[in-house]
Each structure stands twice: as structure tokens, then as C-alpha cells.
Design a protein around this motif. Structure first.
Motif, PDB file in Angstrom:
ATOM      1  N   LEU A   1       1.391  -1.046   0.271  1.00 58.82           N
ATOM      2  CA  LEU A   1       0.320   0.051  -0.358  1.00 58.82           C
ATOM      3  C   LEU A   1       0.880   0.995   0.382  1.00 58.82           C
ATOM      4  CD1 LEU A   1      -2.547   1.357  -0.034  1.00 58.82           C
ATOM      5  CD2 LEU A   1      -2.849   0.788   2.753  1.00 58.82           C
ATOM      6  N   LEU A   2       2.045   0.959   0.838  1.00 59.81           N
ATOM      7  CA  LEU A   2       3.070   2.281   0.749  1.00 59.81           C
ATOM      8  C   LEU A   2       3.226   2.661  -1.038  1.00 59.81           C
ATOM      9  CD1 LEU A   2       5.076   4.691   2.183  1.00 59.81           C
ATOM     10  CD2 LEU A   2       6.412   3.173   3.110  1.00 59.81           C
ATOM     11  N   GLU A   3       3.256   0.953  -1.695  1.00 57.68           N
ATOM     12  CA  GLU A   3       3.550   1.767  -2.590  1.00 57.68           C
ATOM     13  C   GLU A   3       3.135   2.976  -3.677  1.00 57.68           C
ATOM     14  OE1 GLU A   3       4.809  -2.245  -4.501  1.00 57.68           O
ATOM     15  OE2 GLU A   3       7.289  -2.576  -2.779  1.00 57.68           O
ATOM     16  N   LYS A   4       2.368   2.113  -3.308  1.00 58.60           N
ATOM     17  CA  LYS A   4       0.709   2.921  -3.742  1.00 58.60           C
ATOM     18  C   LYS A   4       0.839   4.018  -4.168  1.00 58.60           C
ATOM     19  CE  LYS A   4      -0.492  -0.881  -6.421  1.00 58.60           C
ATOM     20  NZ  LYS A   4      -0.498  -1.227  -8.067  1.00 58.60           N
ATOM     21  N   ILE A   5       0.787   4.626  -2.030  1.00 55.02           N
ATOM     22  CA  ILE A   5       0.422   5.723  -2.429  1.00 55.02           C
ATOM     23  C   ILE A   5       2.287   7.339  -2.595  1.00 55.02           C
ATOM     24  CG2 ILE A   5       0.946   7.889   0.725  1.00 55.02           C
ATOM     25  CD1 ILE A   5      -0.667   4.891   1.408  1.00 55.02           C
ATOM     26  N   ARG A   6       2.920   6.074  -2.051  1.00 53.40           N
ATOM     27  CA  ARG A   6       3.223   6.657  -3.067  1.00 53.40           C
ATOM     28  C   ARG A   6       3.694   7.313  -4.376  1.00 53.40           C
ATOM     29  NH1 ARG A   6       8.604   7.478   0.243  1.00 53.40           N
ATOM     30  NH2 ARG A   6       8.963   5.847   2.036  1.00 53.40           N
ATOM     31  N   ASP A   7       3.489   6.257  -5.472  1.00 53.72           N
ATOM     32  CA  ASP A   7       3.155   6.565  -7.191  1.00 53.72           C
ATOM     33  C   ASP A   7       2.261   7.582  -6.803  1.00 53.72           C
ATOM     34  OD1 ASP A   7       5.074   4.647  -7.560  1.00 53.72           O
ATOM     35  OD2 ASP A   7       3.348   3.253  -7.389  1.00 53.72           O
ATOM     36  N   VAL A   8       0.859   8.172  -6.075  1.00 55.25           N
ATOM     37  CA  VAL A   8       0.438   8.845  -6.223  1.00 55.25           C
ATOM     38  C   VAL A   8       0.964   9.913  -5.687  1.00 55.25           C
ATOM     39  CG1 VAL A   8      -1.841   9.609  -4.881  1.00 55.25           C
ATOM     40  CG2 VAL A   8      -1.424   7.623  -5.694  1.00 55.25           C
ATOM     41  N   TYR A   9       1.557  10.071  -4.631  1.00 50.39           N
ATOM     42  CA  TYR A   9       2.568  10.789  -3.588  1.00 50.39           C
ATOM     43  C   TYR A   9       3.245  11.869  -5.076  1.00 50.39           C
ATOM     44  CZ  TYR A   9       4.952  14.024  -0.806  1.00 50.39           C
ATOM     45  OH  TYR A   9       5.111  14.719  -0.096  1.00 50.39           O
ATOM     46  N   LYS A  10       3.358  11.070  -5.805  1.00 49.85           N
ATOM     47  CA  LYS A  10       4.290  11.681  -6.903  1.00 49.85           C
ATOM     48  C   LYS A  10       3.705  11.915  -8.107  1.00 49.85           C
ATOM     49  CE  LYS A  10       8.008  10.122 -10.070  1.00 49.85           C
ATOM     50  NZ  LYS A  10       9.307   8.507 -10.327  1.00 49.85           N
ATOM     51  N   ILE A  11       2.773  11.142  -8.764  1.00 47.96           N
ATOM     52  CA  ILE A  11       1.774  12.214  -9.871  1.00 47.96           C
ATOM     53  C   ILE A  11       0.959  13.551  -8.920  1.00 47.96           C
ATOM     54  CG2 ILE A  11       0.310  11.796 -11.125  1.00 47.96           C
ATOM     55  CD1 ILE A  11       0.173   8.617 -10.953  1.00 47.96           C
ATOM     56  N   SER A  12       1.756  14.411  -7.472  1.00 47.54           N
ATOM     57  CA  SER A  12       0.595  14.697  -7.517  1.00 47.54           C
ATOM     58  C   SER A  12       1.583  16.579  -7.479  1.00 47.54           C
ATOM     59  CB  SER A  12      -0.240  14.163  -6.284  1.00 47.54           C
ATOM     60  OG  SER A  12       0.636  14.306  -4.617  1.00 47.54           O
ATOM     61  N   ARG A  13       2.904  15.630  -7.444  1.00 47.78           N
ATOM     62  CA  ARG A  13       3.901  16.123  -7.105  1.00 47.78           C
ATOM     63  C   ARG A  13       4.561  16.948  -6.215  1.00 47.78           C
ATOM     64  NH1 ARG A  13       3.758  20.760 -12.700  1.00 47.78           N
ATOM     65  NH2 ARG A  13       3.437  19.146 -14.402  1.00 47.78           N
ATOM     66  N   ARG A  14       4.007  15.757  -5.241  1.00 45.92           N
ATOM     67  CA  ARG A  14       4.061  16.060  -3.867  1.00 45.92           C
ATOM     68  C   ARG A  14       2.805  16.748  -2.965  1.00 45.92           C
ATOM     69  NH1 ARG A  14      10.848  15.301  -3.313  1.00 45.92           N
ATOM     70  NH2 ARG A  14      10.916  13.405  -4.733  1.00 45.92           N
ATOM     71  N   THR A  15       2.129  17.010  -3.413  1.00 43.74           N
ATOM     72  CA  THR A  15       1.355  18.207  -2.748  1.00 43.74           C
ATOM     73  C   THR A  15      -0.221  17.416  -2.303  1.00 43.74           C
ATOM     74  OG1 THR A  15      -0.566  18.035  -5.461  1.00 43.74           O
ATOM     75  CG2 THR A  15       1.938  19.731  -5.024  1.00 43.74           C
ATOM     76  N   TYR A  16      -0.133  16.290  -2.318  1.00 45.50           N
ATOM     77  CA  TYR A  16      -1.687  15.224  -2.473  1.00 45.50           C
ATOM     78  C   TYR A  16      -1.715  14.532  -0.440  1.00 45.50           C
ATOM     79  CZ  TYR A  16      -3.833  14.996  -6.275  1.00 45.50           C
ATOM     80  OH  TYR A  16      -4.681  14.887  -7.379  1.00 45.50           O
TER      81      TYR A  16
END
Length: 368
Positions: free
Chosen positions: A141-156
Motif C-alpha cells: 500500500l505504501l508503494e501505491k501511496i508513493r506513486d500517487v504522491y509523486k504524480i501529485s507533485r508531492r502536493t496531496y
């Protein structure tokens, strides 16, 4: 078919020429046909500043300087993470071990163990320890969280990441996501206050507030809201006029210049009308600033058969949705970055709006 103005074409060309990015990738990100972008580039190479009608010039930037600036920024960010980790990750040895493992390719393990005040033998023993099922699921799950966080430009933050994961079909609770983010130092950017740019001391007529803080619409091109903000650069201020559609929370028109004039707002309006062709009766809401209350701007609204709405005097909440967009823009892009030139800031803002904000970023206020 959507029409693109000179500003859009010039900024799109800069993404290809200055950043040396593939035409296909840039076209896909901007929602433009690849052949169209090729045509714009060929016209620019042939005619330079006369390639498109209107005013303004493209400015080239040194690619090597841009690369070095990015490299320095990355190093500063890594140092900041390590400094924060000194206090945060000392709560338990296991959390420190996780941080060291995740950053083992960036920093020396020996140095991180010294900073975290844990032993190397304890760290290597933790690595060899078999994971139970709960830890395995958390790691995935943490890997998925990091993927989304990266796509959001570390803003989410955790609410948007949870929502993004659920849209991918991943079942997870918001508390679990928040805990994993907190334990691993994943933090969304927070907002700051900024100065208003409204000048309502004028003799132009003002309109009634028809929106009255009801920032909802049941379909596109029913209510547009407009406002102006400023961005600091080493050359001086860069002013941004933007128009947002309340249904999609999408920026439908924008314009940037070194001065805050009526033409700035007129260019943003023209771009929005050209691109989205709204029907008569659309409500255009803004503050009482002289740029929006001017005869020229109000005539442009009448020419398109739009209905004018204006905020009450001194009430920032009457235009809160645009205040929110500008706050998001500054939090996610402007703060923490230093722009040497207005051209550099223009390019970054263009890419943020057209590539990220309008096409990728999740907007919590939009419910379907």
C-alpha cells in the motif's frame, strides 16, 4: 474544436524546445494533436516572433543551467528530509530502519545510522527479519501511496491520496493511509496567506452579487469566476489573470504579463471564450477591481451576452474559489521556488495549469 491563442502556442513550443522534450509527450499532456504541435513548432522556426498573430516573444533558456538548478534543488530537498528525519524517526528503531532502507541508494547507511542514532547491526538484523502478512500489505500500500504522491507533485495529503487510491480500486481506510504517510514522512504541502490585488477605488459601476458564495454549477459554462494574482521573480512581479469554471474546477482562461492592466484580464477572457464557446447567459463573477469593472471589460461581457456578478466590497469569501486556486498554485508551485526571469515563471505556471491542474490534479470540491 478548441482554439488556442498565441500565449498557449508559445508556451507549448517552449516545453519542446527549451526542455528538449518529445513532441508526442508534450502534445499528449496538453491534449493537443501531435501534428498540430509540429505545425506550431515549424511555424515558429520559420517566422520566429511573427509566427502567430498577437504580441509577445519566446525567450530561450540555457538547458544546462536549468539542469544544474534542478540538481541543486534535489540535493537541498534530500538534506531537508534527512534533517527532519533526525527528530521524527527516532520515535522507534523500526521507523528509523524503514527510513534508512528507503533511502539506502541516496545516502550511506553508516551515516544515516549515526544521524538516526541506531546501530548498523540492528538495522541489518531488521532487514533479515521475515515480514508478516500485515507488514507485507502495508508495504504494498505504501508503494501505491508513493506513486500517487509523486504524480501529485508531492502536493496531496491523505484525503486526496485516499480518494485517488479508491479510484484505482484499492480498498483502504483514510486513517491507515494517514498513518503510513506520517510514519514515512510523506506530507502534502500546506497553504500560506498572500496579499490581495484588488483595487476597488474607482468610479466604474459595480454589479450585484448573483453567486452569493454558492460556488456550484450543474454543468460546464454556467458560472465562471475570475481574479488576478501576482508571482515574484528576480525581474519583478509577474501578474496572472485566470478564469475558472465552477462545474469542473478547471481553469478555462488565463493570461500573464509584467503589468496588471485591463488588457491582462481581457486576454484571459478572450482565451476562455475562444476555447470553450459558452452560450449566452453565462454568469461571470469577479471582484470589484477596476480591471473587471472597466468599460472595456464590461463591454466584452455584453458582446458575449454574459451576465455580470461581483463580490461585495471587502469580502474575500465572495470569491473564495479563485482565492483557493491561487493559494493552491502558490503552495504547490511558487513557494519554495525562485524564478530568475518572468519567462521562467510563465513556463512553470503554464505547465502547472495546462498539464497538471486541469488534467491530473484531483479536486475534492468536485463530486460526481
Amino acid at each position: 474544436m478548441k482554439r488556442y491563442d498565441k500565449q498557449f502556442k508559445e508556451e507549448a513550443i517552449q516545453l519542446v524546445l527549451n526542455q528538449k522534450r518529445p513532441v508526442a509527450a508534450v502534445a499528449r499532456e496538453l491534449g493537443v494533436h501531435e501534428s498540430t504541435l509540429h505545425k506550431w513548432i515549424n511555424l515558429y522556426k520559420k517566422h520566429k516572433e511573427d509566427a502567430f498573430p498577437g504580441s509577445g516573444n519566446l525567450r530561450s533558456e540555457d538547458a544546462e543551467i536549468r539542469r544544474l538548478k534542478k540538481q541543486i534543488a534535489d540535493l537541498q530537498e534530500e538534506n531537508a528530509i534527512l534533517k527532519k528525519a533526525t527528530g521524527h524517526f527516532r520515535k522507534t528503531p523500526e521507523i528509523a530502519y524503514k527510513f534508512i532502507y528507503q533511502h539506502r541508494f541516496k545516502f550511506r547507511v553508516e551515516k544515516m545510522c549515526q544521524v538516526m542514532r541506531v546501530s548498523r547491526s540492528g538495522y541489518y538484523a531488521w532487514i533479515k527479519r521475515p515480514e508478516n502478512n500485515h507488514k507485507i500489505q502495508n508495504r504494498k500500500l505504501l508503494e501505491k501511496i508513493r506513486d500517487v504522491y509523486k504524480i501529485s507533485r508531492r502536493t496531496y495529503g491523505s484525503p486526496r491520496i485516499t480518494r485517488a487510491l479508491k479510484k484505482q480500486g484499492i480498498t483502504c481506510g483514510k486513517n491507515r493511509v494517514a498513518r503510513l504517510m506520517r510514519d514515512n514522512g510523506i506530507v502534502g504541502k500546506t497553504k500560506r496567506k498572500y496579499k490581495a490585488t484588488t483595487n476597488s477605488k474607482h468610479n466604474f459601476p459595480v454589479a450585484e452579487n448573483l453567486v452569493n458564495q454558492n460556488f456550484k454549477a450543474d454543468r460546464p459554462n454556467i458560472v465562471w469566476v475570475a481574479d488576478i494574482t501576482y508571482i515574484p521573480t528576480d525581474e519583478g512581479w509577474l501578474y496572472l489573470a485566470a478564469i475558472e469554471d465552477l462545474f469542473q474546477r478547471k481553469i478555462v482562461g488565463w493570461s500573464m504579463d509584467s503589468t496588471m492592466t485591463r488588457q491582462l484580464t481581457l486576454d484571459a477572457l478572450r482565451q476562455a471564450v475562444q476555447g470553450y464557446k459558452p452560450s449566452p447567459g453565462l454568469i461571470h463573477h469577479s471582484d470589484r477591481g477596476s480591471q473587471y469593472a472597466s468599460y472595456e471589460y464590461q463591454q466584452a461581457l455584453r458582446d458575449n451576452q454574459f451576465v455580470t456578478s461581483m463580490s461585495r466590497k471587502g469580502n474575500c469569501y465572495d470569491n473564495a474559489c479563485m482565492e483557493s486556486f491561487f493559494g493552491t498554485l502558490k503552495t504547490e508551485l511558487i513557494y519554495g521556488n525562485r524564478f530568475k526571469t518572468r519567462a521562467e515563471a510563465r513556463q512553470a505556471i503554464f505547465e502547472y495549469i495546462e498539464v497538471f491542474y486541469n488534467r491530473i490534479r484531483l479536486h475534492l470540491s468536485v463530486t460526481r
